[in-house]
Motif scaffolding. Structure first.
Motif, PDB file in Angstrom:
ATOM      1  N   ALA A  32       0.833  -1.199   0.000  1.00 19.31           N
ATOM      2  CA  ALA A  32       0.000   0.000   0.000  1.00 19.31           C
ATOM      3  C   ALA A  32       0.876   1.260   0.000  1.00 19.31           C
ATOM      4  N   ALA A  33       1.943   1.231   0.788  1.00 16.68           N
ATOM      5  CA  ALA A  33       2.850   2.380   0.844  1.00 16.68           C
ATOM      6  C   ALA A  33       3.533   2.595  -0.499  1.00 16.68           C
ATOM      7  N   LEU A  34       3.963   1.527  -1.111  1.00 18.54           N
ATOM      8  CA  LEU A  34       4.623   1.641  -2.407  1.00 18.54           C
ATOM      9  C   LEU A  34       3.651   2.099  -3.492  1.00 18.54           C
ATOM     10  N   ALA A  35       2.406   1.638  -3.418  1.00 21.28           N
ATOM     11  CA  ALA A  35       1.394   2.063  -4.386  1.00 21.28           C
ATOM     12  C   ALA A  35       1.163   3.570  -4.287  1.00 21.28           C
ATOM     13  N   GLU A  36       1.189   4.107  -3.070  1.00 22.11           N
ATOM     14  CA  GLU A  36       1.007   5.541  -2.886  1.00 22.11           C
ATOM     15  C   GLU A  36       2.193   6.311  -3.456  1.00 22.11           C
ATOM     16  N   ILE A  37       3.394   5.785  -3.273  1.00 22.23           N
ATOM     17  CA  ILE A  37       4.582   6.425  -3.847  1.00 22.23           C
ATOM     18  C   ILE A  37       4.506   6.418  -5.375  1.00 22.23           C
ATOM     19  N   GLU A  38       4.036   5.327  -5.927  1.00 16.96           N
ATOM     20  CA  GLU A  38       3.876   5.262  -7.387  1.00 16.96           C
ATOM     21  C   GLU A  38       2.826   6.272  -7.863  1.00 16.96           C
ATOM     22  N   ARG A  39       1.748   6.419  -7.099  1.00 23.44           N
ATOM     23  CA  ARG A  39       0.713   7.384  -7.461  1.00 23.44           C
ATOM     24  C   ARG A  39       1.270   8.808  -7.440  1.00 23.44           C
ATOM     25  N   LEU A  40       2.093   9.093  -6.442  1.00 18.10           N
ATOM     26  CA  LEU A  40       2.705  10.420  -6.352  1.00 18.10           C
ATOM     27  C   LEU A  40       3.647  10.672  -7.529  1.00 18.10           C
ATOM     28  N   THR A  41       4.319   9.627  -7.956  1.00 16.35           N
ATOM     29  CA  THR A  41       5.189   9.744  -9.129  1.00 16.35           C
ATOM     30  C   THR A  41       4.374  10.073 -10.370  1.00 16.35           C
ATOM     31  N   ASP A  42       3.210   9.450 -10.498  1.00 13.35           N
ATOM     32  CA  ASP A  42       2.327   9.746 -11.635  1.00 13.35           C
ATOM     33  C   ASP A  42       1.877  11.207 -11.617  1.00 13.35           C
ATOM     34  N   ALA A  90      11.542  -3.489  -5.228  1.00 14.75           N
ATOM     35  CA  ALA A  90      11.421  -3.278  -6.671  1.00 14.75           C
ATOM     36  C   ALA A  90      10.855  -4.487  -7.408  1.00 14.75           C
ATOM     37  N   ASP A  91      10.661  -5.583  -6.710  1.00 13.51           N
ATOM     38  CA  ASP A  91      10.121  -6.774  -7.358  1.00 13.51           C
ATOM     39  C   ASP A  91       8.646  -6.561  -7.688  1.00 13.51           C
ATOM     40  N   ARG A  92       8.196  -7.167  -8.769  1.00 15.84           N
ATOM     41  CA  ARG A  92       6.811  -7.004  -9.196  1.00 15.84           C
ATOM     42  C   ARG A  92       5.816  -7.595  -8.205  1.00 15.84           C
ATOM     43  N   ALA A  93       6.289  -8.358  -7.247  1.00 18.30           N
ATOM     44  CA  ALA A  93       5.409  -8.837  -6.186  1.00 18.30           C
ATOM     45  C   ALA A  93       4.949  -7.700  -5.294  1.00 18.30           C
ATOM     46  N   PHE A  94       5.716  -6.594  -5.293  1.00 16.00           N
ATOM     47  CA  PHE A  94       5.398  -5.470  -4.416  1.00 16.00           C
ATOM     48  C   PHE A  94       5.086  -4.176  -5.163  1.00 16.00           C
ATOM     49  N   SER A  95       5.602  -4.006  -6.367  1.00 18.81           N
ATOM     50  CA  SER A  95       5.440  -2.725  -7.048  1.00 18.81           C
ATOM     51  C   SER A  95       5.512  -2.900  -8.559  1.00 18.81           C
ATOM     52  N   SER A  96       5.150  -1.844  -9.278  1.00 19.88           N
ATOM     53  CA  SER A  96       5.183  -1.903 -10.743  1.00 19.88           C
ATOM     54  C   SER A  96       6.103  -0.851 -11.363  1.00 19.88           C
ATOM     55  N   LYS A  97       6.340   0.261 -10.622  1.00 21.81           N
ATOM     56  CA  LYS A  97       7.162   1.334 -11.168  1.00 21.81           C
ATOM     57  C   LYS A  97       8.536   1.438 -10.524  1.00 21.81           C
ATOM     58  N   LEU A  98       8.774   0.686  -9.472  1.00 22.95           N
ATOM     59  CA  LEU A  98      10.059   0.762  -8.779  1.00 22.95           C
ATOM     60  C   LEU A  98      11.122  -0.008  -9.554  1.00 22.95           C
ATOM     61  N   VAL A  99      12.314   0.595  -9.640  1.00 20.53           N
ATOM     62  CA  VAL A  99      13.438  -0.046 -10.329  1.00 20.53           C
ATOM     63  C   VAL A  99      14.674   0.091  -9.455  1.00 20.53           C
ATOM     64  N   ALA A 100      15.322  -1.017  -9.157  1.00 23.78           N
ATOM     65  CA  ALA A 100      16.520  -1.014  -8.319  1.00 23.78           C
ATOM     66  C   ALA A 100      17.740  -0.620  -9.132  1.00 23.78           C
ATOM     67  N   SER A 101      18.598   0.215  -8.547  1.00 18.54           N
ATOM     68  CA  SER A 101      19.820   0.635  -9.224  1.00 18.54           C
ATOM     69  C   SER A 101      20.878   0.987  -8.192  1.00 18.54           C
ATOM     70  N   SER A 102      22.126   0.676  -8.510  1.00 12.06           N
ATOM     71  CA  SER A 102      23.233   0.997  -7.613  1.00 12.06           C
ATOM     72  C   SER A 102      23.953   2.274  -8.032  1.00 12.06           C
ATOM     73  N   ALA A 103      23.469   2.937  -9.102  1.00  5.76           N
ATOM     74  CA  ALA A 103      24.140   4.135  -9.628  1.00  5.76           C
ATOM     75  C   ALA A 103      23.212   5.336  -9.545  1.00  5.76           C
ATOM     76  N   LEU A 104      23.686   6.429  -8.943  1.00  6.48           N
ATOM     77  CA  LEU A 104      22.859   7.621  -8.816  1.00  6.48           C
ATOM     78  C   LEU A 104      22.511   8.232 -10.175  1.00  6.48           C
ATOM     79  N   GLY A 105      23.432   8.140 -11.120  1.00  9.51           N
ATOM     80  CA  GLY A 105      23.137   8.656 -12.450  1.00  9.51           C
ATOM     81  C   GLY A 105      21.973   7.923 -13.087  1.00  9.51           C
ATOM     82  N   GLU A 106      21.949   6.604 -12.931  1.00 11.41           N
ATOM     83  CA  GLU A 106      20.833   5.825 -13.470  1.00 11.41           C
ATOM     84  C   GLU A 106      19.547   6.153 -12.718  1.00 11.41           C
TER      85      GLU A 106
END
Length: 251
Positions: A32-42, A90-106
């Motif tokens: 639910a928390a991640l869904a709200e973050i995704e909504r805010l991103t939209d 970032a797994d699709r089990a928890f979210s749809s727009k989250l993407v894991a990255s180790s680089a700030l530029g990415e």
């Protein structure tokens, strides 16, 4: 805090969200928390998530309690625990727009593309080595440091309580501290935010807020300058705190 310096492009994040590992104890609350973050991103917010250590971190702490680990081991294992939590978020089990990255530029590119970057901090921490190898430093302090180096205007700490409480009385709504200067917060020691993070925020001018992630709509309300139940962390007389947080009569 976003500076327009020639040759140094802004990261453009509107808020760094430290996503507390405690929220992963309940997958429904986490989603639910991640869904709200995704909504805010939209809605146009550019959010950078810094994950807490979560369940892997607690396992490391338990081992250390019975078999004290060397500082090198504890520090590196806990940083990797943050990475593990980030991958799970970032797994699709928890979210749809989250993407894991180790680089700030990415992460910057992902946010520009409408995604929600989740920073896996171990590579940055191991390369730059900015924090002490100590249990006093938690993912809160790491998130505060990330907010500072990316010149992000504020830090939102999502955890499993409504904010910072006097005498750690988390079951007493009257003990909730509605607003506190980061210098004063650091003097309280470890609360729902670690003292090193509070001290860093005070010295580097990073304002923030502590919000209960079980009520993710409070983050949206805070970003919309509405009244919410939370603890706002100010930095002296700075005007950098974008929103006034008031607990009484709030969402």
């Amino acid at each position: 805090m976003q500076d327009d310096l020639r040759g140094f492009p802004s990261y453009g994040f509107s808020v760094v969200v430290k996503f507390g590992g405690s929220l992963m104890r309940d997958p429904i609350i986490c989603k639910a928390a991640l869904a709200e973050i995704e909504r805010l991103t939209d809605q146009g917010h550019r959010i950078l998530i810094v994950p807490g250590g979560g369940i892997p971190d607690k396992a490391i702490e338990a081992i250390d309690a019975s078999h004290p680990l060397e500082s090198f081991t504890a520090h590196h294992a806990c940083a990797l625990a943050q990475d593990q939590t980030g991958y799970l978020l970032a797994d699709r089990a928890f979210s749809s727009k989250l993407v894991a990255s180790s680089a700030l530029g990415e992460c910057r590119a992902l946010a520009k593309d409408g995604k929600v970057p989740v920073l896996l901090p171990s590579r940055v921490l191991f390369t730059i080595d900015p924090v002490e190898w100590s249990w006093d430093i938690t993912s809160d302090a790491v998130a505060a440091w990330i907010a500072w180096i990316t010149s992000t205007p504020c830090l939102a700490i999502l955890t499993d309580v409504d904010g910072v409480y006097r005498e750690a009385a988390t079951n007493d709504p009257a003990a909730l501290i509605e607003q506190i200067d980061a210098h004063d917060l650091a003097k309280l020691g470890h609360t729902s935010i670690d003292a090193c993070a509070a001290n860093f925020m005070a010295k580097r001018g990073v304002p923030g807020v502590v919000i209960n992630g079980a009520h993710p709509q409070r983050l949206a309300a805070w970003l919309e300058r509405k009244r919410v139940t939370a603890t706002t962390i100010t930095v002296g007389n700075s005007n950098k705190v974008p929103i006034q947080i008031v607990a009484s009569g709030a969402a």
